[in-house]
Design an enzyme around this catalytic site. Structure first.
Site, mmCIF file in Angstrom:
data_model
loop_
_atom_site.group_PDB
_atom_site.id
_atom_site.type_symbol
_atom_site.label_atom_id
_atom_site.label_comp_id
_atom_site.label_asym_id
_atom_site.label_seq_id
_atom_site.Cartn_x
_atom_site.Cartn_y
_atom_site.Cartn_z
ATOM 1 N N MET A 34 70.480 61.515 55.080
ATOM 2 C CA MET A 34 69.331 60.948 54.381
ATOM 3 C C MET A 34 69.505 61.109 52.870
ATOM 4 O O MET A 34 68.522 61.044 52.118
ATOM 5 C CB MET A 34 68.031 61.609 54.851
ATOM 6 C CG MET A 34 67.800 61.407 56.356
ATOM 7 S SD MET A 34 66.080 61.559 56.858
ATOM 8 C CE MET A 34 65.746 63.244 56.413
ATOM 9 N N LEU A 37 72.362 64.736 48.723
ATOM 10 C CA LEU A 37 73.510 65.424 49.320
ATOM 11 C C LEU A 37 73.758 66.782 48.681
ATOM 12 O O LEU A 37 73.578 66.968 47.478
ATOM 13 C CB LEU A 37 74.758 64.547 49.179
ATOM 14 C CG LEU A 37 74.648 63.168 49.838
ATOM 15 C CD1 LEU A 37 75.981 62.430 49.705
ATOM 16 C CD2 LEU A 37 74.240 63.264 51.296
ATOM 17 N N HIS A 41 76.325 68.588 53.556
ATOM 18 C CA HIS A 41 76.729 67.214 53.847
ATOM 19 C C HIS A 41 78.220 67.021 53.557
ATOM 20 O O HIS A 41 78.931 66.351 54.306
ATOM 21 C CB HIS A 41 75.938 66.234 52.974
ATOM 22 C CG HIS A 41 74.461 66.232 53.198
ATOM 23 N ND1 HIS A 41 73.568 66.695 52.256
ATOM 24 C CD2 HIS A 41 73.705 65.838 54.254
ATOM 25 C CE1 HIS A 41 72.330 66.557 52.718
ATOM 26 N NE2 HIS A 41 72.380 66.058 53.929
ATOM 27 N N GLN A 65 61.390 58.781 61.684
ATOM 28 C CA GLN A 65 61.408 60.178 62.109
ATOM 29 C C GLN A 65 60.434 61.051 61.311
ATOM 30 O O GLN A 65 60.424 62.268 61.471
ATOM 31 C CB GLN A 65 62.832 60.734 62.076
ATOM 32 C CG GLN A 65 63.408 60.917 60.693
ATOM 33 C CD GLN A 65 64.901 61.183 60.737
ATOM 34 O OE1 GLN A 65 65.673 60.358 61.192
ATOM 35 N NE2 GLN A 65 65.314 62.358 60.285
ATOM 36 N N GLY A 152 75.508 68.217 61.709
ATOM 37 C CA GLY A 152 75.468 69.635 61.363
ATOM 38 C C GLY A 152 74.818 70.473 62.460
ATOM 39 O O GLY A 152 73.825 70.046 63.063
ATOM 40 N N SER A 191 68.251 69.746 51.928
ATOM 41 C CA SER A 191 67.707 68.908 50.851
ATOM 42 C C SER A 191 66.294 69.353 50.509
ATOM 43 O O SER A 191 65.823 69.145 49.392
ATOM 44 C CB SER A 191 67.690 67.438 51.283
ATOM 45 O OG SER A 191 68.975 67.037 51.686
HETATM 46 P P1 AMP Z 1 70.001 65.245 56.542
HETATM 47 O O1 AMP Z 1 70.437 64.468 55.333
HETATM 48 O O2 AMP Z 1 69.203 66.442 56.243
HETATM 49 O O3 AMP Z 1 69.395 64.355 57.605
HETATM 50 O O4 AMP Z 1 71.327 65.825 57.182
HETATM 51 C C1 AMP Z 1 72.405 64.977 57.480
HETATM 52 C C2 AMP Z 1 73.412 65.733 58.285
HETATM 53 O O5 AMP Z 1 73.879 66.858 57.530
HETATM 54 C C3 AMP Z 1 72.839 66.300 59.588
HETATM 55 O O6 AMP Z 1 73.813 66.173 60.610
HETATM 56 C C4 AMP Z 1 72.595 67.738 59.236
HETATM 57 O O7 AMP Z 1 72.638 68.595 60.361
HETATM 58 C C5 AMP Z 1 73.744 68.031 58.301
HETATM 59 N N1 AMP Z 1 73.432 69.200 57.474
HETATM 60 C C6 AMP Z 1 72.300 69.405 56.738
HETATM 61 N N2 AMP Z 1 72.337 70.610 56.142
HETATM 62 C C7 AMP Z 1 73.498 71.190 56.513
HETATM 63 C C8 AMP Z 1 74.116 72.448 56.233
HETATM 64 N N3 AMP Z 1 73.532 73.372 55.456
HETATM 65 N N4 AMP Z 1 75.330 72.714 56.793
HETATM 66 C C9 AMP Z 1 75.921 71.791 57.597
HETATM 67 N N5 AMP Z 1 75.393 70.584 57.888
HETATM 68 C C10 AMP Z 1 74.197 70.284 57.361
#
Ligand code: AMP
Length: 283
Positions: A34, A37, A41, A65, A152, A191
């Site tokens: 989303m 970053l 990410h 969501q 993640g 984020s």
């Molecule tokens: P988001 O942008 O928050 O929807 O996250 C996008 C992807 O990045 C998802 O698969 C999350 O699980 C992963 N992610 C977010 N934070 C972390 C982190 N601290 N370590 C590893 N992966 C992450």
């Protein structure tokens, strides 16, 4: 020769890029995000880079969501710096569709996920969440047709839900889970961490510290119920309102009685002021 980063915002531009990779016989890895970053990410992106010939990162803040009461309108958006970071990681393609490209007028489909999506964890507090995630992730998978998709472990129930959905729908791709990237003091990168006030930020590492201590105690065969209720209190004492703090089976996410019901995973969601944090750890 350096290939340079392509930014696609229309289905036509996406199809042209993906079609090119496919006809060149390249393998493709997708990292859905989303935006806003951070190094978590980028860990997904680096694994993708090692795994496949071409790397696609999607940036889409998915309205489906978010509940009406949640932070859709204030969710951090940092597109220009995101692009610079992805360029530095040699990403091939950023798929950043406007809302009306992802959900055109008349859109009427929702992917209904069960199993790990209905185990009374995130789904209890965000009932619409996994339907919204599954719908957009299914669309991203159809749109990008990746061989690998990086998710993640930070969002552990989401990782299990997406893995299940990809298997159940015979999507020919491998979902790869990436370990959580943390700040030096243990706080999982998110984020949403930018929402924390300095005092909240100082309290936030209690979440991971409690996860670690509780996992060690359970591994040493202390009774799960006692460890978890003491952990709950420790998290509350740091100023959090706890949504859940539970030991579950690491694969099914079902409830467990003892450490022998394992492998186990501890999962937590808790609110510090207006900010909701989630984290988890293996036992
Ligand atoms: P988001 O942008 O928050 O929807 O996250 C996008 C992807 O990045 C998802 O698969 C999350 O699980 C992963 N992610 C977010 N934070 C972390 C982190 N601290 N370590 C590893 N992966 C992450």
């Amino acid at each position: 020769m350096a290939r340079g980063l392509v930014i696609a915002r229309t289905m036509k531009a996406l199809d042209r890029a993906i079609g090119g990779y496919r006809s060149a016989g390249a393998t493709l890895a997708l990292a859905p995000t989303m935006g806003a970053l951070h190094a978590g990410h980028l860990a997904l992106v680096r694994r993708a880079r090692r795994r496949a010939n071409r790397v696609v990162v999607s940036i889409f803040v998915n309205p489906a969501q978010f509940a009406p009461t949640e932070d859709l309108s204030t969710y951090p958006r940092t597109f220009e710096t995101d692009i610079a970071a992805l360029r530095a990681e040699h990403v091939d393609l950023v798929w950043a569709p406007p809302g009306e490209v992802m959900y055109p007028g008349g859109f009427a489909t929702n992917v209904n996920v069960k199993g790990p999506a209905t185990v009374d964890l995130e789904d209890r507090f965000r009932p619409h969440f996994f339907g919204g995630v599954a719908t957009v992730v299914a669309k991203l998978f159809m749109q990008c047709r990746p061989d690998f998709a990086m998710f993640g472990e930070k969002d552990y129930q989401q990782l299990k839900t997406v893995t299940r959905m990809a298997a159940d729908l015979d999507l020919k791709l491998k979902v790869i889970g990436i370990p959580t990237v943390r700040e030096k003091d243990g706080l999982a990168l998110s984020s949403r961490n930018v929402y924390l006030s300095p005092a909240e930020r100082a309290a936030a590492p209690t979440l991971y510290r409690t996860l670690r201590e509780s996992a060690a105690r359970i591994a040493a065969r202390e009774p799960i119920a006692r460890v978890m209720s003491e952990g709950w209190l420790a998290i509350e004492a740091a100023g959090f309102a706890v949504d859940y703090f539970e030991a579950r089976h690491a694969e099914t996410l079902r409830r467990v009685e003892t450490v022998d019901d394992g492998p186990l995973r501890l999962l937590v969601a808790a609110r510090l002021g207006m900010t909701r944090l989630i984290d988890n750890i293996a036992v």
